[in-house]
Motif scaffolding. Sequence first.
Motif, short mmCIF file in Angstrom:
data_model
loop_
_atom_site.label_atom_id
_atom_site.label_comp_id
_atom_site.label_asym_id
_atom_site.label_seq_id
_atom_site.Cartn_x
_atom_site.Cartn_y
_atom_site.Cartn_z
N LEU A 152 0.78 -1.26 -0.14
CA LEU A 152 0.01 0.02 0.03
C LEU A 152 0.85 1.37 -0.15
N PRO A 153 1.79 1.45 0.98
CA PRO A 153 2.63 2.85 0.66
C PRO A 153 3.35 2.94 -0.67
N TRP A 154 3.81 1.75 -1.15
CA TRP A 154 4.43 1.70 -2.47
C TRP A 154 3.21 2.33 -3.69
N ALA A 155 2.17 1.78 -3.42
CA ALA A 155 0.92 2.07 -4.40
C ALA A 155 0.84 3.62 -4.48
N ILE A 156 0.62 4.07 -3.20
CA ILE A 156 0.30 5.55 -2.91
C ILE A 156 1.41 6.42 -3.34
N GLY A 157 2.62 6.15 -3.09
CA GLY A 157 3.61 6.69 -3.55
C GLY A 157 3.93 6.70 -5.19
#
Length: 143
Positions: free
Chosen positions: A45-50
């Motif tokens: 999730l953090p990678w997708a948001i970034g």
Amino acid sequence: MDQVNNINPTGPTTGETPAPVPASGPPPANPQHPAKKPSRSGGCLPWAIGLAVLLAIFAIWKFPSFKAQAELGSAYAARVGCSCRYVQGRSLESCQSDFEPGMEMVSLSEDPATRTVTGSVPLLASRSARYAGASGCLLRPDN
């Protein structure tokens, strides 16, 4: 004096089995509140948001260039489509084969009453050209 213990001994000498010793670790789960299963995407999730933020920044940074290319492409398509349709007398569908490579997103539409052909790129640009008789097809000023 020896220390006195009030606990009865257990083990092989008495024939009793010793009580199980609780394992060290997390406490037993409460049946009323089952434990949540770890999420597969929790780490993604953090990678997708970034990545979404970076793509949004890139799109905003490049938007003027995309818009300018869309304006140019739609004006070219309108002019070529109008000339093809009203000067050469071909169908509007056959006129799209005259486009340069890379202009697949540009679509043509016509208004036979005013002899106008409109080239448009969805959500970005739209330009029209009008057949003016002996002068050929002329681009209309900004629509």
